[in-house]
Each structure stands twice: as C-alpha cells, then as structure tokens.
Write a protein that holds these residues in place. Sequence first.
Motif, PDB file in Angstrom:
ATOM      1  N   PHE A  90       0.830  -1.207   0.000  1.00 42.09           N
ATOM      2  CA  PHE A  90       0.000   0.000   0.000  1.00 42.09           C
ATOM      3  C   PHE A  90       0.870   1.266   0.000  1.00 42.09           C
ATOM      4  O   PHE A  90       0.826   2.072  -0.923  1.00 42.09           O
ATOM      5  CB  PHE A  90      -0.931  -0.046   1.222  1.00 42.09           C
ATOM      6  CG  PHE A  90      -2.154   0.827   1.134  1.00 42.09           C
ATOM      7  CD1 PHE A  90      -2.409   1.639   0.030  1.00 42.09           C
ATOM      8  CD2 PHE A  90      -3.082   0.826   2.177  1.00 42.09           C
ATOM      9  CE1 PHE A  90      -3.544   2.435  -0.037  1.00 42.09           C
ATOM     10  CE2 PHE A  90      -4.227   1.623   2.114  1.00 42.09           C
ATOM     11  CZ  PHE A  90      -4.454   2.429   1.009  1.00 42.09           C
ATOM     12  N   HIS A  91       1.708   1.458   1.028  1.00 46.80           N
ATOM     13  CA  HIS A  91       2.563   2.654   1.080  1.00 46.80           C
ATOM     14  C   HIS A  91       4.034   2.313   1.300  1.00 46.80           C
ATOM     15  O   HIS A  91       4.823   3.168   1.665  1.00 46.80           O
ATOM     16  CB  HIS A  91       2.128   3.603   2.205  1.00 46.80           C
ATOM     17  CG  HIS A  91       0.659   3.886   2.241  1.00 46.80           C
ATOM     18  ND1 HIS A  91      -0.220   3.168   3.022  1.00 46.80           N
ATOM     19  CD2 HIS A  91      -0.084   4.802   1.571  1.00 46.80           C
ATOM     20  CE1 HIS A  91      -1.444   3.627   2.854  1.00 46.80           C
ATOM     21  NE2 HIS A  91      -1.399   4.624   1.976  1.00 46.80           N
ATOM     22  N   GLY A  92       4.378   1.025   1.183  1.00 51.11           N
ATOM     23  CA  GLY A  92       5.795   0.656   1.198  1.00 51.11           C
ATOM     24  C   GLY A  92       6.445   0.503   2.556  1.00 51.11           C
ATOM     25  O   GLY A  92       7.675   0.375   2.646  1.00 51.11           O
ATOM     26  N   TRP A  93       5.673   0.512   3.619  1.00 48.94           N
ATOM     27  CA  TRP A  93       6.310   0.281   4.919  1.00 48.94           C
ATOM     28  C   TRP A  93       6.853  -1.144   4.965  1.00 48.94           C
ATOM     29  O   TRP A  93       6.253  -2.069   4.411  1.00 48.94           O
ATOM     30  CB  TRP A  93       5.304   0.454   6.065  1.00 48.94           C
ATOM     31  CG  TRP A  93       4.946   1.880   6.360  1.00 48.94           C
ATOM     32  CD1 TRP A  93       4.910   2.926   5.496  1.00 48.94           C
ATOM     33  CD2 TRP A  93       4.544   2.393   7.634  1.00 48.94           C
ATOM     34  NE1 TRP A  93       4.512   4.069   6.130  1.00 48.94           N
ATOM     35  CE2 TRP A  93       4.279   3.771   7.446  1.00 48.94           C
ATOM     36  CE3 TRP A  93       4.369   1.850   8.903  1.00 48.94           C
ATOM     37  CZ2 TRP A  93       3.872   4.600   8.497  1.00 48.94           C
ATOM     38  CZ3 TRP A  93       3.949   2.661   9.933  1.00 48.94           C
ATOM     39  CH2 TRP A  93       3.712   4.033   9.737  1.00 48.94           C
ATOM     40  N   LYS A  94       7.962  -1.282   5.708  1.00 44.20           N
ATOM     41  CA  LYS A  94       8.597  -2.596   5.786  1.00 44.20           C
ATOM     42  C   LYS A  94       8.614  -3.066   7.242  1.00 44.20           C
ATOM     43  O   LYS A  94       8.964  -2.303   8.145  1.00 44.20           O
ATOM     44  CB  LYS A  94      10.021  -2.519   5.251  1.00 44.20           C
ATOM     45  CG  LYS A  94      10.730  -3.855   5.161  1.00 44.20           C
ATOM     46  CD  LYS A  94      12.052  -3.658   4.420  1.00 44.20           C
ATOM     47  CE  LYS A  94      12.718  -4.972   4.147  1.00 44.20           C
ATOM     48  NZ  LYS A  94      13.924  -4.774   3.318  1.00 44.20           N
ATOM     49  N   VAL A  95       8.238  -4.322   7.451  1.00 43.78           N
ATOM     50  CA  VAL A  95       8.219  -4.913   8.795  1.00 43.78           C
ATOM     51  C   VAL A  95       9.185  -6.088   8.792  1.00 43.78           C
ATOM     52  O   VAL A  95       9.100  -6.956   7.912  1.00 43.78           O
ATOM     53  CB  VAL A  95       6.795  -5.403   9.152  1.00 43.78           C
ATOM     54  CG1 VAL A  95       6.774  -6.015  10.551  1.00 43.78           C
ATOM     55  CG2 VAL A  95       5.797  -4.248   9.060  1.00 43.78           C
ATOM     56  N   ASP A  96      10.108  -6.123   9.757  1.00 40.84           N
ATOM     57  CA  ASP A  96      11.082  -7.222   9.746  1.00 40.84           C
ATOM     58  C   ASP A  96      10.506  -8.475  10.409  1.00 40.84           C
ATOM     59  O   ASP A  96       9.370  -8.497  10.873  1.00 40.84           O
ATOM     60  CB  ASP A  96      12.417  -6.782  10.359  1.00 40.84           C
ATOM     61  CG  ASP A  96      12.373  -6.597  11.876  1.00 40.84           C
ATOM     62  OD1 ASP A  96      11.413  -7.075  12.527  1.00 40.84           O
ATOM     63  OD2 ASP A  96      13.303  -5.979  12.413  1.00 40.84           O
ATOM     64  N   ALA A  97      11.319  -9.528  10.451  1.00 39.92           N
ATOM     65  CA  ALA A  97      10.832 -10.841  10.899  1.00 39.92           C
ATOM     66  C   ALA A  97      10.384 -10.836  12.356  1.00 39.92           C
ATOM     67  O   ALA A  97       9.633 -11.716  12.772  1.00 39.92           O
ATOM     68  CB  ALA A  97      11.915 -11.893  10.686  1.00 39.92           C
ATOM     69  N   THR A  98      10.822  -9.861  13.122  1.00 38.54           N
ATOM     70  CA  THR A  98      10.426  -9.814  14.533  1.00 38.54           C
ATOM     71  C   THR A  98       9.232  -8.895  14.749  1.00 38.54           C
ATOM     72  O   THR A  98       8.782  -8.706  15.875  1.00 38.54           O
ATOM     73  CB  THR A  98      11.582  -9.304  15.413  1.00 38.54           C
ATOM     74  OG1 THR A  98      11.817  -7.923  15.103  1.00 38.54           O
ATOM     75  CG2 THR A  98      12.845 -10.107  15.191  1.00 38.54           C
ATOM     76  N   GLY A  99       8.708  -8.293  13.676  1.00 36.59           N
ATOM     77  CA  GLY A  99       7.544  -7.424  13.805  1.00 36.59           C
ATOM     78  C   GLY A  99       7.901  -5.949  13.920  1.00 36.59           C
ATOM     79  O   GLY A  99       7.028  -5.087  13.940  1.00 36.59           O
ATOM     80  N   ARG A 100       9.185  -5.623  13.964  1.00 42.14           N
ATOM     81  CA  ARG A 100       9.612  -4.232  14.112  1.00 42.14           C
ATOM     82  C   ARG A 100       9.503  -3.497  12.768  1.00 42.14           C
ATOM     83  O   ARG A 100       9.783  -4.079  11.710  1.00 42.14           O
ATOM     84  CB  ARG A 100      11.075  -4.231  14.576  1.00 42.14           C
ATOM     85  CG  ARG A 100      11.598  -2.953  15.168  1.00 42.14           C
ATOM     86  CD  ARG A 100      13.061  -3.131  15.560  1.00 42.14           C
ATOM     87  NE  ARG A 100      13.890  -3.541  14.416  1.00 42.14           N
ATOM     88  CZ  ARG A 100      14.479  -2.709  13.575  1.00 42.14           C
ATOM     89  NH1 ARG A 100      14.354  -1.394  13.723  1.00 42.14           N
ATOM     90  NH2 ARG A 100      15.200  -3.169  12.574  1.00 42.14           N
ATOM     91  N   VAL A 101       9.081  -2.245  12.793  1.00 43.17           N
ATOM     92  CA  VAL A 101       9.026  -1.474  11.545  1.00 43.17           C
ATOM     93  C   VAL A 101      10.449  -1.061  11.169  1.00 43.17           C
ATOM     94  O   VAL A 101      11.147  -0.389  11.939  1.00 43.17           O
ATOM     95  CB  VAL A 101       8.113  -0.236  11.696  1.00 43.17           C
ATOM     96  CG1 VAL A 101       8.160   0.620  10.440  1.00 43.17           C
ATOM     97  CG2 VAL A 101       6.675  -0.689  11.965  1.00 43.17           C
ATOM     98  N   ALA A 102      10.886  -1.499   9.985  1.00 41.09           N
ATOM     99  CA  ALA A 102      12.264  -1.256   9.567  1.00 41.09           C
ATOM    100  C   ALA A 102      12.372  -0.082   8.601  1.00 41.09           C
ATOM    101  O   ALA A 102      13.450   0.466   8.406  1.00 41.09           O
ATOM    102  CB  ALA A 102      12.819  -2.525   8.912  1.00 41.09           C
ATOM    103  N   ASP A 103      11.252   0.288   7.993  1.00 46.00           N
ATOM    104  CA  ASP A 103      11.312   1.385   7.022  1.00 46.00           C
ATOM    105  C   ASP A 103       9.896   1.935   6.838  1.00 46.00           C
ATOM    106  O   ASP A 103       8.926   1.179   6.818  1.00 46.00           O
ATOM    107  CB  ASP A 103      11.851   0.851   5.682  1.00 46.00           C
ATOM    108  CG  ASP A 103      12.140   1.976   4.683  1.00 46.00           C
ATOM    109  OD1 ASP A 103      12.261   3.142   5.125  1.00 46.00           O
ATOM    110  OD2 ASP A 103      12.248   1.668   3.479  1.00 46.00           O
ATOM    111  N   CYS A 104       9.787   3.262   6.733  1.00 43.76           N
ATOM    112  CA  CYS A 104       8.492   3.846   6.380  1.00 43.76           C
ATOM    113  C   CYS A 104       8.754   4.991   5.408  1.00 43.76           C
ATOM    114  O   CYS A 104       8.894   6.153   5.812  1.00 43.76           O
ATOM    115  CB  CYS A 104       7.696   4.294   7.599  1.00 43.76           C
ATOM    116  SG  CYS A 104       8.617   4.826   9.002  1.00 43.76           S
ATOM    117  N   PRO A 105       8.854   4.639   4.119  1.00 39.80           N
ATOM    118  CA  PRO A 105       9.306   5.597   3.112  1.00 39.80           C
ATOM    119  C   PRO A 105       8.339   6.733   2.834  1.00 39.80           C
ATOM    120  O   PRO A 105       8.701   7.666   2.102  1.00 39.80           O
ATOM    121  CB  PRO A 105       9.490   4.714   1.864  1.00 39.80           C
ATOM    122  CG  PRO A 105       8.644   3.515   2.104  1.00 39.80           C
ATOM    123  CD  PRO A 105       8.640   3.296   3.575  1.00 39.80           C
ATOM    124  N   THR A 106       7.150   6.710   3.408  1.00 37.49           N
ATOM    125  CA  THR A 106       6.233   7.843   3.231  1.00 37.49           C
ATOM    126  C   THR A 106       6.580   8.987   4.177  1.00 37.49           C
ATOM    127  O   THR A 106       6.002  10.070   4.083  1.00 37.49           O
ATOM    128  CB  THR A 106       4.778   7.401   3.487  1.00 37.49           C
ATOM    129  OG1 THR A 106       4.749   6.618   4.682  1.00 37.49           O
ATOM    130  CG2 THR A 106       4.218   6.599   2.331  1.00 37.49           C
TER     131      THR A 106
END
Length: 425
Positions: A90-106
């Motif tokens: 949807f907006h490119g946010w990235k969630v790593d394998a542990t559930g942590r947000v690793a990137d939010c390019p918006t």
Amino acid sequence: MLSKVDNELLTRVGPGTPMGEMMREYWFPVVRSAKLEPGGAPERVRLLGENFVAFRSPDGSVGFIDEACPHRCASMALARNEDGGLRCIFHGWKVDATGRVADCPTEPEARRDLFASKVPTRRYHAREMAGMLWVHIGRHETPPPLPDFEWSALPDDHIQPQRGILRCNWLQALEATLDSAHVGFLHSRDGALRGSQGQRSESSFMRTYKTPRFEFEVRPYGFREAAIRDLPDDECYARIREVVLPNYSLIPRLPGHIGVTVISVPIDDENVIQWYLRFDLDRPIDTQAYLEFGTDSLDPDHFNSDMGDASNMWHQDRAAMKAGHWSGIVGRTNAYEDFVVQESMGPIVDRSREFLGAADVVIALARRLLLQAVKAHRDDRTVPFLGTESRLTALRALSATYPQGESWKCIDAFNPPEMAWASSG
Ligand code: FES
Ligand SMILES: [Fe+2]
C-alpha cells in the motif's frame, strides 16, 4: 455434562478470555515448514482468534507478524517478500521478521528512522521443529522451551505432518482424540478393524469387546489413560494413551510401529486445525503406509478439504449403510469419520445437554483438569502442565496385552512386554 458457564470457560479462546489467555502460554504448530518458500508468498495464519502472517525471507529465516500492517492495516499477506522483511504494497512500509518497523518511506527522510522506531508493534516467537513452524504469541520476552516429545528432534524425513481443518470448537476436536469407546463403533468398517473373527489382533479385540473399562493416572503434564478389555485366557488388552494438556493426544501404538500424535490448534472459537503428526523413530517414514492410516487426500495442508458439510450430510452414503457399512462415510478413513461427527455437533456443542456414562470418564477427567487449569491461570497466572518435572521425551503411548491381575500402570512403554500378536490385521 457441563454448566453453560464452564462450557464458555473451556471453549472461548479469543484475546482476553480466560482460556485464550491460558492458551497463549504455549507453543503451537501453525504451518508446514515446506509451505514457506524463501522469498515466497506469506501464509495467512489465524490462531486463537487473531490474524497473523508467516513467511520465509529470501535468506531462509522465518518470520511471524501481525497480518495487519502497522500503518493502516492492509494485509501483509499481500506484501512483497524482500531481504530483511515484508514490504506492504500500500505505502511501502517494511516490517522485519520480529515485527519491528524497519522502514516507512512515506515519512520525510530526516526523521524516518526515529518515526519507525516509535511505531508500536507486537513481537512473537517463531521456530521450526519437526517439519512445522511453531509460534508463541504470549506476552513474554522469553517463551518456554519448545515441547520435547520423542519426535521433536527427529530428522524431517522421519516425520510427516498433515493437517485437517474443522468447522467446530477446539475442545470437540480434542475430545474425539481421547475417546477410546468410539473406535469399535464409528470406525468399525475401517481397515484398522478388518480381519477375520478370532484372529488375535487389535482389530478383533476392539470389534469383539466393545465395552472397555477405563482407568487413568493424573500426571503433571496431563494424564495417562488406559482403555482395558478383558480377553479369554486370563489376559487383558490395554490401549494406553498419553494426554499432554491442553491439546496433545498420543495415540497408542504397537511396539515398533509408526507413532501418531494428534495436536488440536484453535483457529478461533468455531474453527480448529488438527495436526496428524506421524513419525518413525528408526527410518524415513513410508509415505504409502502413512496415507493409508488415516488421511486420504494428497493435500497435507487441508486433507479433508472435500469432506462436505451439513448441507450434503458430509456425503454420507445411505445405500452403503443398508449394505452393511457402519457410518456411511465411505471410502474415507478414520480421521474423516471423526471430523464428521465432531462437526455434526455444531460449532460449539452445548455440553449442558449431554448425559455422560461410563465410557465418558476420560472426557470428564480432561474437562475437570482443563477447568482447574483455566481457573488457576485466570486467578493467579499459574501456568499449568509445563512443570519442569514434565519430561515429554519419556512419554510413549502403547497397545499391550498383559496378564489379568497385573496393572497396566507397571508397563514400561519403552520396554514393552512380549506379545503373541503384532499386527493390527
Ligand atoms: S497500510 Fe501498509 S504501508 Fe500503509
Ligand atoms: Fe476416531
């Protein structure tokens, strides 16, 4: 029977319910490891009334996160599977394998990392064992160890996990696996009960002696149960089951035969996954024998997908019944017959309407232990059945004959008595 209040206590598993909170203290297998391809599609998982996704990153590691994207809740099952995590389409946010947000390019680049670190997320534990992905969704930094059954450390080709999916509450599914009295009836057309009258086999014992008596022994992990049939010539035949609460039934087996553990995993209040985990301690498992035992579809992730439902009476064949077939669930195996009667009770059976008898003593025991456990956990967070004295590797379920006058409790499943019969015929 159970009061309506106790029935609710045992059956409701969503977040915040007493049983749901107790269940969140345990590990559950949710998907076959082989289903998760590196960099492949994430797998939707519904467990205890909550939605998640499981995935395998391109580097082979596994992840288990909430299905809802932490931004605005789009499904992460649609996400791109990239190095280091899932990226929401949807907006490119990235969630790593542990559930942590690793990137939010918006977000503006200058504050992106700080912003990402503030997004609240939940963290789960995920491990692979016995060809399945196991998860722990309780709110613990450090979860308990994975269960250490005798099959836990076997190589993957010694184990074949298959799962059925049932439209009924988890306790209905569990109770059918604790019920030795039904075998001589519901499955009486089955290969397991075939064989000529008089032949010494489990088949003939169960067909001939349909009223076993039940004895049990409560243990820290749950209980041991024996369904005992008196045979001629001063002998007894016992099917000795191990029940690891809240949700494992170790099916009795003859020495040297394939083992079966059935694991009931609640999807939500009205749906359950039942894993049939077959294992061979000594050699890679024989797929053909495995398929003949209790499952008959080649889809290991939903082996009862063509089972039907109440609208077509689960394809019950009345003509076959007239011709002598017991259940009319024709061309199907034991698991199908179990599933049909469990679903036929309705999504959550009203146990206040039951009338239990001698054959139900084990079912009543399981309910009593589960009720005690759920109340103890609700009242003071006691975690039942996981005591350090519970060494699950020491458990094996067994079918055995022994002289009348002796006790099945003295039988060592790892050094079973000599038996003058060996096959279920
Ligand atoms: S909903 Fe996932 S990035 Fe916006
Ligand atoms: Fe059964």
